[in-house]
Scaffold this motif. Structure first.
Motif, PDB file in Angstrom:
ATOM      1  N   ARG A   9       0.850  -1.186   0.000  1.00  0.00           N
ATOM      2  CA  ARG A   9       0.000   0.000   0.000  1.00  0.00           C
ATOM      3  C   ARG A   9       0.894   1.246   0.000  1.00  0.00           C
ATOM      4  O   ARG A   9       0.442   2.349   0.241  1.00  0.00           O
ATOM      5  CB  ARG A   9      -0.928   0.011   1.221  1.00  0.00           C
ATOM      6  CG  ARG A   9      -0.206   0.029   2.552  1.00  0.00           C
ATOM      7  CD  ARG A   9      -1.136   0.244   3.738  1.00  0.00           C
ATOM      8  NE  ARG A   9      -2.165  -0.768   3.831  1.00  0.00           N
ATOM      9  CZ  ARG A   9      -2.735  -1.138   4.976  1.00  0.00           C
ATOM     10  NH1 ARG A   9      -2.360  -0.583   6.102  1.00  0.00           N
ATOM     11  NH2 ARG A   9      -3.667  -2.047   4.988  1.00  0.00           N
ATOM     12  N   SER A  10       2.178   1.046  -0.261  1.00  0.00           N
ATOM     13  CA  SER A  10       3.173   2.107  -0.210  1.00  0.00           C
ATOM     14  C   SER A  10       3.148   2.947  -1.477  1.00  0.00           C
ATOM     15  O   SER A  10       3.065   2.424  -2.588  1.00  0.00           O
ATOM     16  CB  SER A  10       4.570   1.492  -0.028  1.00  0.00           C
ATOM     17  OG  SER A  10       5.588   2.387  -0.384  1.00  0.00           O
ATOM     18  N   ARG A  11       3.260   4.259  -1.295  1.00  0.00           N
ATOM     19  CA  ARG A  11       3.289   5.159  -2.443  1.00  0.00           C
ATOM     20  C   ARG A  11       4.526   4.904  -3.305  1.00  0.00           C
ATOM     21  O   ARG A  11       4.456   4.913  -4.536  1.00  0.00           O
ATOM     22  CB  ARG A  11       3.274   6.614  -1.976  1.00  0.00           C
ATOM     23  CG  ARG A  11       3.093   7.607  -3.098  1.00  0.00           C
ATOM     24  CD  ARG A  11       3.017   9.015  -2.575  1.00  0.00           C
ATOM     25  NE  ARG A  11       4.305   9.454  -2.043  1.00  0.00           N
ATOM     26  CZ  ARG A  11       4.498  10.619  -1.442  1.00  0.00           C
ATOM     27  NH1 ARG A  11       3.479  11.437  -1.277  1.00  0.00           N
ATOM     28  NH2 ARG A  11       5.686  10.962  -1.003  1.00  0.00           N
ATOM     29  N   VAL A  12       5.670   4.671  -2.668  1.00  0.00           N
ATOM     30  CA  VAL A  12       6.894   4.463  -3.449  1.00  0.00           C
ATOM     31  C   VAL A  12       6.805   3.168  -4.248  1.00  0.00           C
ATOM     32  O   VAL A  12       7.278   3.086  -5.386  1.00  0.00           O
ATOM     33  CB  VAL A  12       8.132   4.485  -2.529  1.00  0.00           C
ATOM     34  CG1 VAL A  12       8.154   3.313  -1.556  1.00  0.00           C
ATOM     35  CG2 VAL A  12       9.421   4.482  -3.337  1.00  0.00           C
ATOM     36  N   LEU A  63       0.825  -5.055   6.597  1.00  0.00           N
ATOM     37  CA  LEU A  63       0.170  -5.771   5.506  1.00  0.00           C
ATOM     38  C   LEU A  63       0.938  -7.046   5.151  1.00  0.00           C
ATOM     39  O   LEU A  63       0.357  -8.122   4.987  1.00  0.00           O
ATOM     40  CB  LEU A  63       0.076  -4.842   4.294  1.00  0.00           C
ATOM     41  CG  LEU A  63      -0.964  -5.135   3.223  1.00  0.00           C
ATOM     42  CD1 LEU A  63      -2.366  -5.016   3.797  1.00  0.00           C
ATOM     43  CD2 LEU A  63      -0.786  -4.169   2.055  1.00  0.00           C
ATOM     44  N   LEU A  64       2.256  -6.931   5.032  1.00  0.00           N
ATOM     45  CA  LEU A  64       3.082  -8.089   4.701  1.00  0.00           C
ATOM     46  C   LEU A  64       3.081  -9.118   5.824  1.00  0.00           C
ATOM     47  O   LEU A  64       3.054 -10.330   5.568  1.00  0.00           O
ATOM     48  CB  LEU A  64       4.513  -7.638   4.395  1.00  0.00           C
ATOM     49  CG  LEU A  64       4.720  -6.937   3.053  1.00  0.00           C
ATOM     50  CD1 LEU A  64       6.054  -6.198   3.036  1.00  0.00           C
ATOM     51  CD2 LEU A  64       4.665  -7.942   1.907  1.00  0.00           C
ATOM     52  N   ALA A  65       3.138  -8.638   7.081  1.00  0.00           N
ATOM     53  CA  ALA A  65       3.134  -9.560   8.215  1.00  0.00           C
ATOM     54  C   ALA A  65       1.856 -10.399   8.234  1.00  0.00           C
ATOM     55  O   ALA A  65       1.900 -11.627   8.423  1.00  0.00           O
ATOM     56  CB  ALA A  65       3.288  -8.786   9.519  1.00  0.00           C
ATOM     57  N   GLU A  66       0.712  -9.765   8.016  1.00  0.00           N
ATOM     58  CA  GLU A  66      -0.548 -10.501   7.976  1.00  0.00           C
ATOM     59  C   GLU A  66      -0.601 -11.433   6.766  1.00  0.00           C
ATOM     60  O   GLU A  66      -1.141 -12.538   6.842  1.00  0.00           O
ATOM     61  CB  GLU A  66      -1.724  -9.521   7.931  1.00  0.00           C
ATOM     62  CG  GLU A  66      -1.881  -8.657   9.178  1.00  0.00           C
ATOM     63  CD  GLU A  66      -2.344  -9.445  10.391  1.00  0.00           C
ATOM     64  OE1 GLU A  66      -2.750 -10.619  10.226  1.00  0.00           O
ATOM     65  OE2 GLU A  66      -2.293  -8.894  11.512  1.00  0.00           O
TER      66      GLU A  66
END
Length: 465
Positions: free
Chosen positions: A150-153, A327-330
């Motif tokens: 969900r990161s802008r970069v 997000l990645l952890a889940e």
């Protein structure tokens, strides 16, 4: 058939989000109606600064902006977006007297400009052109489904990936170990017109020097001790598709000239063979090394470097995209639990555990995060996963997240948007992480026109998708 085709096109566009920026409410409504009727997901804001605040929460697939607005105008907004997200297409709306400014913007990289009053058919046609022939820039496009972000970069990087995938040029993927360079290469392949052909990867650092030529080019029976049969190499295996040369910076110098010749001529000669065979392979390469430094030190050929480095993509380290960590952890937790169906389900991470994960520096990047999740799941009897297990896995390293008051003013918007991403728009939790009162945080959010509800809607929309 025409009606069916139009309906199909509307479905393909339904995932594409268009941000409309205009200080005229009647024109915003008109643009919104026209684009929504064509199947687009439309968001509207009343000015350039509001647009930057909205984009901080979620990058759209396309921006349509008026040129003349109070405060920051459309040209300044375009230039800001071009600097931050060069692959984000921007269409500029202009009155008759400001056409020269719009022409200047298109020369600087704006996708197009439309004069007011605009023709609805022309508007939809230009938007379709900006989004590409199939609307694959949507966030749920098949080629990017394995990339969790969900990161802008990262969204900016993904928009660049879609552009280079269609071009067919050689791409050099650089980034620290563990950032997912092969995953990015697979996304490029999946978004290209070679998607139905093979994708083949080889780790150049893992193959002994004397076997690398045979592995890539193949060999004939009897070419060397142990060559008991003919064998096609990876170039032939990837014919028509894509070959990833992972850790290409570790390729032996004496082999680089042979690889360069194959790339130039499109022909390979297996070890021990007298004839060559043609191959049609798109070559992607990846490395964690500084290849410019390798050039100056004589460890990498300059001609090969320029052959591989037509386009370069830089993958950011995980510490530069902390909003992706929860997000990645889940995501990894779900993967681990799906592989262990007999083990009782763990209800996610505790808030304190998430705070520790977000604050870690992650020298091993996504690979390290996956390993940490696997470790804590193995040691956790019942959920949610507590902070002490995460702290044990991270070896008691302290948080690197700084209080908001210490952040430099020009990074306030990024800081706040990351907090809202990590907390899914929960202002109380964001205020606790920032070590500020909720009143202070609401004041700062209003200053940068960041709407917590927009960040809450991201999770809702992600769950629905």
């Amino acid at each position: 058939m025409t009606a069916e085709r139009n309906q199909s096109e509307r479905r393909s566009r339904s995932r594409c989000r268009v941000l409309i920026v205009d200080d005229d409410p009647s024109l915003r409504r008109l643009l919104c109606l026209r684009l929504e009727s064509a199947g687009f997901d439309v968001v509207t804001v009343d000015g350039a600064r509001a647009a930057l605040g909205r984009i901080a929460s979620e990058i759209p697939d396309l921006v349509v902006t008026d040129l003349r607005m109070e405060g920051m105008d459309g040209l300044e907004l375009f230039r800001t977006l071009r600097e931050r997200m060069p692959a984000l297409p921007v269409i500029i709306l202009t009155a008759h007297g400001t056409i020269p400014d719009a022409v200047t913007a298109t020369r600087e990289g704006a996708f197009a400009f439309l004069t007011k009053p605009f023709d609805s058919g022309q508007l939809v046609a230009v938007v379709n052109d900006a989004l590409g022939p199939t609307g694959t820039q949507g966030k749920s496009a098949p080629w990017r489904r394995e990339i969790v972000t969900r990161s802008r970069v990262m969204e900016s990087l993904l928009s660049e990936i879609e552009l280079v995938a269609r071009s067919g040029v050689s791409v050099l993927i650089q980034g620290p170990s563990g950032t997912g360079k092969e995953l990015i290469a697979r996304a490029i392949h999946a978004a290209s017109d070679r998607a139905e052909a093979p994708f083949v990867a080889i780790n150049c650092a893992a193959i002994p020097t004397d076997l690398l030529e045979s592995e890539l080019f193949g060999h004939r029976k009897g070419a060397f001790t142990g060559a008991t049969r003919d064998r096609d190499g990876l170039f032939v295996e990837a014919n028509g598709g894509t070959l990833l040369l992972d850790e290409v910076g570790d390729m032996p110098l004496n082999f680089q000239a042979k690889l360069l010749r194959v790339l130039q001529e499109g022909r390979v000669r297996p070890v021990g063979a007298r004839s060559e065979q043609s191959v049609d392979v798109r070559v992607l390469s990846a490395t964690h090394q500084d290849l410019e430094r390798a050039l100056t030190e004589g460890r990498f050929r300059e001609d090969l470097f320029y052959r591989l480095n037509v386009v370069r993509l830089e993958i950011p380290p995980l510490r530069d995209r902390p909003e992706d960590i929860p997000l990645l952890a889940e995501h990894f937790l779900a993967q681990v639990q799906s592989a262990q169906p007999d083990k009782p389900r763990i209800g996610g991470f505790s808030p304190e555990a998430i705070q520790l994960l977000v604050g870690h520096d992650w020298p091993g990047n996504i690979r390290q995060l996956r390993n940490v999740v696997q470790q804590v799941v193995a040691l956790c009897r019942v959920g949610p996963i507590p902070a002490d297990l995460v702290r044990r896995a991270l070896r008691d390293e302290t948080s690197r997240y700084t209080p908001l008051a210490e952040a430099r003013a020009e990074f306030d918007r990024d800081y706040l948007s990351r907090l809202l991403h990590m907390t899914s728009g929960n202002v109380a939790e964001a205020a606790r992480l920032a070590k500020r009162s909720r009143t202070d945080l609401y004041r700062l959010l209003a200053r940068y026109q960041l709407d917590p509800l927009a960040f809450k809607s991201l999770r809702t929309r992600s769950d629905r998708d």
